[in-house]
Write a protein that holds these residues in place. Structure first.
Motif, PDB file in Angstrom:
ATOM      1  N   VAL A 263      11.655 -30.853 -63.563  1.00  0.00           N
ATOM      2  CA  VAL A 263      10.400 -30.872 -62.819  1.00  0.00           C
ATOM      3  C   VAL A 263       9.192 -30.812 -63.738  1.00  0.00           C
ATOM      4  CG1 VAL A 263      10.319 -28.359 -62.478  1.00  0.00           C
ATOM      5  CG2 VAL A 263       9.181 -29.889 -60.837  1.00  0.00           C
ATOM      6  N   ASP A 264       9.313 -30.156 -64.889  1.00  0.00           N
ATOM      7  CA  ASP A 264       8.172 -30.039 -65.796  1.00  0.00           C
ATOM      8  C   ASP A 264       7.773 -31.380 -66.410  1.00  0.00           C
ATOM      9  OD1 ASP A 264       7.743 -27.381 -65.348  1.00  0.00           O
ATOM     10  OD2 ASP A 264       8.918 -26.691 -67.066  1.00  0.00           O
ATOM     11  N   VAL A 265       8.705 -32.319 -66.493  1.00  0.00           N
ATOM     12  CA  VAL A 265       8.352 -33.657 -66.984  1.00  0.00           C
ATOM     13  C   VAL A 265       7.324 -34.291 -66.053  1.00  0.00           C
ATOM     14  CG1 VAL A 265       9.222 -36.007 -67.341  1.00  0.00           C
ATOM     15  CG2 VAL A 265      10.523 -34.038 -68.190  1.00  0.00           C
ATOM     16  N   LEU A 266       7.543 -34.140 -64.752  1.00  0.00           N
ATOM     17  CA  LEU A 266       6.635 -34.705 -63.765  1.00  0.00           C
ATOM     18  C   LEU A 266       5.340 -33.901 -63.675  1.00  0.00           C
ATOM     19  CD1 LEU A 266       9.153 -35.526 -60.887  1.00  0.00           C
ATOM     20  CD2 LEU A 266       8.666 -36.780 -62.984  1.00  0.00           C
ATOM     21  N   ARG A 267       5.473 -32.583 -63.676  1.00  0.00           N
ATOM     22  CA  ARG A 267       4.279 -31.734 -63.553  1.00  0.00           C
ATOM     23  C   ARG A 267       3.340 -31.913 -64.737  1.00  0.00           C
ATOM     24  NH1 ARG A 267       6.594 -27.100 -62.788  1.00  0.00           N
ATOM     25  NH2 ARG A 267       6.192 -26.867 -60.551  1.00  0.00           N
ATOM     26  N   ASP A 268       3.883 -31.934 -65.944  1.00  0.00           N
ATOM     27  CA  ASP A 268       3.034 -32.084 -67.131  1.00  0.00           C
ATOM     28  C   ASP A 268       2.273 -33.403 -67.101  1.00  0.00           C
ATOM     29  OD1 ASP A 268       3.963 -29.656 -67.980  1.00  0.00           O
ATOM     30  OD2 ASP A 268       5.307 -30.457 -69.517  1.00  0.00           O
ATOM     31  N   ALA A 269       2.937 -34.471 -66.683  1.00  0.00           N
ATOM     32  CA  ALA A 269       2.277 -35.777 -66.612  1.00  0.00           C
ATOM     33  C   ALA A 269       1.157 -35.765 -65.580  1.00  0.00           C
ATOM     34  CB  ALA A 269       3.302 -36.855 -66.268  1.00  0.00           C
ATOM     35  N   ALA A 270       1.411 -35.146 -64.428  1.00  0.00           N
ATOM     36  CA  ALA A 270       0.397 -35.084 -63.375  1.00  0.00           C
ATOM     37  C   ALA A 270      -0.799 -34.244 -63.800  1.00  0.00           C
ATOM     38  CB  ALA A 270       1.011 -34.520 -62.098  1.00  0.00           C
ATOM     39  N   GLN A 271      -0.535 -33.123 -64.441  1.00  0.00           N
ATOM     40  CA  GLN A 271      -1.627 -32.255 -64.877  1.00  0.00           C
ATOM     41  C   GLN A 271      -2.489 -32.925 -65.939  1.00  0.00           C
ATOM     42  OE1 GLN A 271       0.618 -28.717 -65.947  1.00  0.00           O
ATOM     43  NE2 GLN A 271       0.190 -27.755 -63.980  1.00  0.00           N
ATOM     44  N   ARG A 272      -1.865 -33.674 -66.838  1.00  0.00           N
ATOM     45  CA  ARG A 272      -2.649 -34.403 -67.849  1.00  0.00           C
ATOM     46  C   ARG A 272      -3.540 -35.448 -67.176  1.00  0.00           C
ATOM     47  NH1 ARG A 272       2.255 -34.196 -70.791  1.00  0.00           N
ATOM     48  NH2 ARG A 272       2.782 -36.327 -70.122  1.00  0.00           N
ATOM     49  N   ALA A 273      -2.988 -36.151 -66.210  1.00  0.00           N
ATOM     50  CA  ALA A 273      -3.761 -37.178 -65.515  1.00  0.00           C
ATOM     51  C   ALA A 273      -4.932 -36.569 -64.750  1.00  0.00           C
ATOM     52  CB  ALA A 273      -2.859 -37.963 -64.568  1.00  0.00           C
ATOM     53  N   LEU A 274      -4.701 -35.446 -64.083  1.00  0.00           N
ATOM     54  CA  LEU A 274      -5.780 -34.790 -63.360  1.00  0.00           C
ATOM     55  C   LEU A 274      -6.856 -34.283 -64.310  1.00  0.00           C
ATOM     56  CD1 LEU A 274      -4.041 -32.714 -60.539  1.00  0.00           C
ATOM     57  CD2 LEU A 274      -5.573 -34.668 -60.269  1.00  0.00           C
ATOM     58  N   SER A 275      -6.432 -33.780 -65.463  1.00  0.00           N
ATOM     59  CA  SER A 275      -7.384 -33.300 -66.459  1.00  0.00           C
ATOM     60  C   SER A 275      -8.287 -34.428 -66.943  1.00  0.00           C
ATOM     61  CB  SER A 275      -6.639 -32.673 -67.637  1.00  0.00           C
ATOM     62  OG  SER A 275      -7.540 -32.245 -68.640  1.00  0.00           O
ATOM     63  N   LEU A 276      -7.714 -35.599 -67.156  1.00  0.00           N
ATOM     64  CA  LEU A 276      -8.501 -36.743 -67.601  1.00  0.00           C
ATOM     65  C   LEU A 276      -9.490 -37.182 -66.525  1.00  0.00           C
ATOM     66  CD1 LEU A 276      -5.761 -38.881 -69.402  1.00  0.00           C
ATOM     67  CD2 LEU A 276      -7.686 -37.677 -70.466  1.00  0.00           C
ATOM     68  N   ARG A 277      -9.081 -37.106 -65.256  1.00  0.00           N
ATOM     69  CA  ARG A 277      -9.986 -37.472 -64.168  1.00  0.00           C
ATOM     70  C   ARG A 277     -11.164 -36.514 -64.104  1.00  0.00           C
ATOM     71  NH1 ARG A 277      -6.150 -38.897 -58.922  1.00  0.00           N
ATOM     72  NH2 ARG A 277      -4.917 -40.554 -59.904  1.00  0.00           N
ATOM     73  N   THR A 278     -10.900 -35.236 -64.353  1.00  0.00           N
ATOM     74  CA  THR A 278     -11.949 -34.229 -64.290  1.00  0.00           C
ATOM     75  C   THR A 278     -13.001 -34.454 -65.365  1.00  0.00           C
ATOM     76  OG1 THR A 278     -10.352 -32.626 -63.429  1.00  0.00           O
ATOM     77  CG2 THR A 278     -12.406 -31.749 -64.307  1.00  0.00           C
ATOM     78  N   ARG A 279     -12.567 -34.958 -66.516  1.00  0.00           N
ATOM     79  CA  ARG A 279     -13.495 -35.163 -67.629  1.00  0.00           C
ATOM     80  C   ARG A 279     -14.378 -36.377 -67.439  1.00  0.00           C
ATOM     81  NH1 ARG A 279      -9.037 -34.575 -72.498  1.00  0.00           N
ATOM     82  NH2 ARG A 279      -8.321 -32.464 -71.976  1.00  0.00           N
TER      83      ARG A 279
END
Length: 280
Positions: A263-279
Motif C-alpha cells: 500500500v505504501d507504493v501507492l500512498r507515496d506516489a499519491a502524496q508526492r503528486a498532491l504535494s506538487l499540486r500544492t506548490r
C-alpha cells in the motif's frame, strides 16, 4: 502492452493514473493507465469501443451505479451494493464488474486499528446517500458496527442506501441534512458528500471530539477539508480520501494485473503528486 484507465466526470483531479502507474513500475509492467472524461450516457459507447489491448477500468462518480448496466457479469458484492468501481475486460471482450470500495474502506479503517474484533465501531454517523455511502454501509455491516444513521438531503436520495442496509440486516436510520444530537457522540463519522457540503457544519460536528472519536472524510482534494482540520485540531482521529483511494486501488490492481503491491507504493506516489499540486 495492456491499457487501463479511470473514467468519470469531472476527472481532471483524479490521482488514479498516478497510483496505478506507480503500481505498474513496481511490478515492472509496461502498461498504460490514463483518465477519460465520461458521463453516464457515454459509458456504454466507451466500453463498446475497447479493443483487445484493454484490461481494466476504474470508475468514479457518476458511473458507479450505471457500471452494472454495461457489465456482462458482476461480483456478488457489486450486485448487493448496487454499485461497481471496477470493470475488468476478459480476452473475449466480456466485462466483469466488481466493487473494491467496500474492502478498501475496511482496509483503511483496519490500518488505523478501527473495525477490528476488539475495536468495532459503535455509533456511526454517515453523511451522503450515494453509491459511496452505500459501500460504506455494506462495510459497516461486515464490521458489525453499532447503531448507524444516514444524513441525506432527502429521504428519496437515501432510499437505495437505506434499503441496502436493511437487506444486510443492519438497518440505518434516516436523518435530514442537519446536525442531530446523536452526531455529538458518534464514535465514527463518515463524510461521503461533495466538497464543501459539510463546511457549514464543521464547528457543530467537532464540539465534543476527543482522541477516541474518528472522522473518515472521503475527499482528498482540497485537503484538509474544514471539517478534517477542526477534527484533527481537537485531537480526534482523521482518515481522508487518500486512505480510501489507495486501499481500494489495491484491489483494482490485483483484479487488473493479478498481482499485489504494498500500500505504501501507492500512498507515496499519491502524496508526492498532491504535494506538487500544492506548490503550483
Amino acid at each position: 502492452m495492456r491499457n487501463c484507465a479511470v473514467l468519470g466526470s469531472p476527472i481532471a483531479h483524479s490521482l488514479s493514473p498516478v497510483i496505478h502507474q506507480a503500481a505498474y513500475r513496481y511490478l515492472e509492467l509496461e502498461w498504460t493507465y490514463t483518465a477519460y472524461e465520461v458521463d453516464e450516457p457515454d459509458l456504454a459507447g466507451f466500453v463498446a469501443g475497447l479493443d483487445h489491448s484493454w484490461r481494466g477500468l476504474s470508475l468514479t462518480m457518476p458511473l458507479k451505479r450505471v457500471a452494472l448496466d454495461v457489465a456482462d457479469d458482476a461480483s456478488g458484492l457489486a450486485r448487493t451494493v448496487g454499485a461497481a468501481n471496477t470493470l475488468i475486460r476478459a480476452d473475449d471482450g466480456r466485462l466483469f464488474a466488481d466493487n473494491t470500495d467496500v474492502p478498501g474502506f475496511m482496509g483503511a479503517l483496519g490500518e488505523r486499528g478501527i473495525g477490528t474484533p476488539d475495536a468495532k465501531p459503535g455509533t456511526v454517523c454517515v453523511w451522503g446517500g450515494g453509491a459511496t455511502a452505500a459501500s460504506v454501509l455494506a462495510a459497516l455491516a461486515t464490521l458489525d458496527a453499532g447503531t448507524t444513521h444516514l444524513h441525506a438531503r432527502s429521504a428519496q436520495r437515501a432510499k437505495e442506501a437505506l434499503e441496502l442496509a436493511e437487506a444486510l440486516g443492519r438497518p440505518a436510520g434516516y436523518v435530514p441534512w442537519e446536525v442531530a444530537d446523536v452526531c455529538a457522540t458518534s464514535e465514527l463519522t463518515v463524510n461521503t458528500a461533495p466538497a464543501g457540503a459539510l463546511d457549514p457544519f464543521a464547528e457543530a460536528l467537532t464540539t465534543n471530539v476527543n482522541g477516541e472519536r474518528a472522522l473518515f472524510d472521503v475527499l482528498y482534494e482540497p485537503w484538509p477539508t474544514p471539517l478534517a482540520a477542526r477534527w484533527a485540531q481537537a485531537g480526534g482521529i482523521v482518515l481522508g480520501g487518500l486512505d480510501l483511494l489507495v486501499h481500494q486501488a489495491l484491489g483494482q490492481v490485483r483484479l487488473m494485473t493479478g498481482h499485489d503491491v504494498p500500500v505504501d507504493v501507492l500512498r507515496d506516489a499519491a502524496q508526492r503528486a498532491l504535494s506538487l499540486r500544492t506548490r503550483t
